[in-house]
Design an enzyme around this catalytic site. Structure first.
Site, PDB file in Angstrom:
ATOM      1  N   GLY A 183      38.251  35.152  36.804  1.00 48.87           N
ATOM      2  CA  GLY A 183      38.879  34.112  35.992  1.00 48.87           C
ATOM      3  C   GLY A 183      37.950  33.525  34.944  1.00 48.87           C
ATOM      4  CB  SER A 223      37.322  38.950  33.641  1.00 50.41           C
ATOM      5  OG  SER A 223      37.194  37.597  34.009  1.00 50.41           O
TER       6      SER A 223
HETATM    7  C1  PEP Z   1      41.319  37.823  41.240  1.00 45.36           C
HETATM    8  O1  PEP Z   1      41.545  36.632  41.388  1.00 45.36           O
HETATM    9  O2  PEP Z   1      41.425  38.607  42.194  1.00 45.36           O
HETATM   10  C2  PEP Z   1      40.917  38.254  39.906  1.00 45.36           C
HETATM   11  C3  PEP Z   1      40.355  39.419  39.774  1.00 45.36           C
HETATM   12  O3  PEP Z   1      41.167  37.373  38.893  1.00 45.36           O
HETATM   13  P1  PEP Z   1      40.974  37.649  37.320  1.00 45.36           P
HETATM   14  O4  PEP Z   1      41.484  39.019  37.044  1.00 45.36           O
HETATM   15  O5  PEP Z   1      41.793  36.589  36.665  1.00 45.36           O
HETATM   16  O6  PEP Z   1      39.506  37.509  37.058  1.00 45.36           O
END
Ligand code: PEP
Length: 260
Positions: A183, A223
């Site tokens: 995130g 991400s």
């Molecule tokens: C997750 O929460 O498992 C995750 C990978 O989030 P993001 O892709 O938003 O980083």
């Protein structure tokens, strides 16, 4: 129609973790859009959708009949039933057709204080009810900066998974998610991801042997988006992704699936 890879190759998986997002109308629209976009594509991955608990049964019914699409819960309790107000058991998830359970997400570890030991119990509960864990592991930034990430993450696996029978490990899915990349918009480099995935596979090999280690899907999360997915998934030990933010947009999510 689209089809899965042949059985003898390691399973490729892209799972979308919606976290605590989407009311029912939004969940319905997103699921419909994802299924529409997946239709008629030649996709070589299993697609897993992980909505919040309240939407699980409806999403299970929406995806039923679509080959290669399954539903995951984002958590479960370690007991099958009992006086645990507000909790949901693996038995309940199984009874409505859920197939996977995400366990040990860093947000669960941080905000709900889930320990490696508790997660070992949750993994047992998931297997007791014939479900498949998507077991998350990953290091915080301070550990990465002190270059101790391999010891840290392999310890998470040892503590929560190494008591399992070989047949159970064979069924497991691992998601490596460096906490500093979740995130944040900051992604591990493809080299960092591949290095960790290869190290984790080697760790499984030491305990469970080469054949099992070679067959465990290890997903990358943190991400991941359409612009970086292809590069991240190119590592020979990277078998797909666990996607947070980008799974809330059908086109982005399916573009990531397409990157495999
Ligand atoms: C997750 O929460 O498992 C995750 C990978 O989030 P993001 O892709 O938003 O980083």
């Amino acid at each position: 129609m689209w089809s899965l890879q042949p059985q003898n190759m390691r399973k490729k998986i892209v799972a979308g973790n919606w976290k605590m997002n989407n009311d029912w109308q939004e969940a319905n629209t997103l699921t419909t859009q994802v299924l529409d976009l997946l239709k008629d594509r030649g996709i070589a991955a299993e697609v897993v959708i992980a909505p919040p608990y309240v939407h699980l049964e409806k999403v299970v019914s929406m995806v039923s009949g679509t080959n290669g699409v399954s539903v995951a819960a984002q958590n479960c309790h370690q007991e099958s039933s009992g006086a645990y107000t507000g909790e949901v058991s693996a038995a309940m998830l199984d009874s409505i057709g859920v197939q996977f359970v995400i366990l040990g997400h860093s947000e669960r570890r941080e905000y709900f204080k889930e320990s490696n030991e508790l997660l070992a119990q949750k993994v047992n509960a998931v297997f007791d009810h014939g479900l498949t864990p998507i077991f998350c592991c990953g290091e915080p930034l301070s550990i990465r900066e002190s270059n101790q990430q391999m010891e840290y993450v392999t310890h998470q696996l040892t503590a929560s998974l190494f008591h399992l029978e070989p047949a159970q490990i064979r069924q497991s899915v691992i998601a490596y998610e460096p906490i500093w990349a979740i995130g944040t918009g900051k992604t591990a480099s493809a080299e960092q991801a591949q290095e960790m995935h290869a190290g984790l596979r080697q760790h499984f090999e030491q305990k469970f042997g080469q054949e099992i280690a070679n067959n465990i899907p290890i997903l990358y999360g943190g991400s991941c988006k359409p612009s970086n997915a292809h590069e991240l998934f190119a590592g020979p030990d990277v078998d797909g992704g666990l996607i947070g933010g980008a799974s809330l947009n059908a086109e982005d999510f399916v573009a990531i699936v397409d990157s495999l």
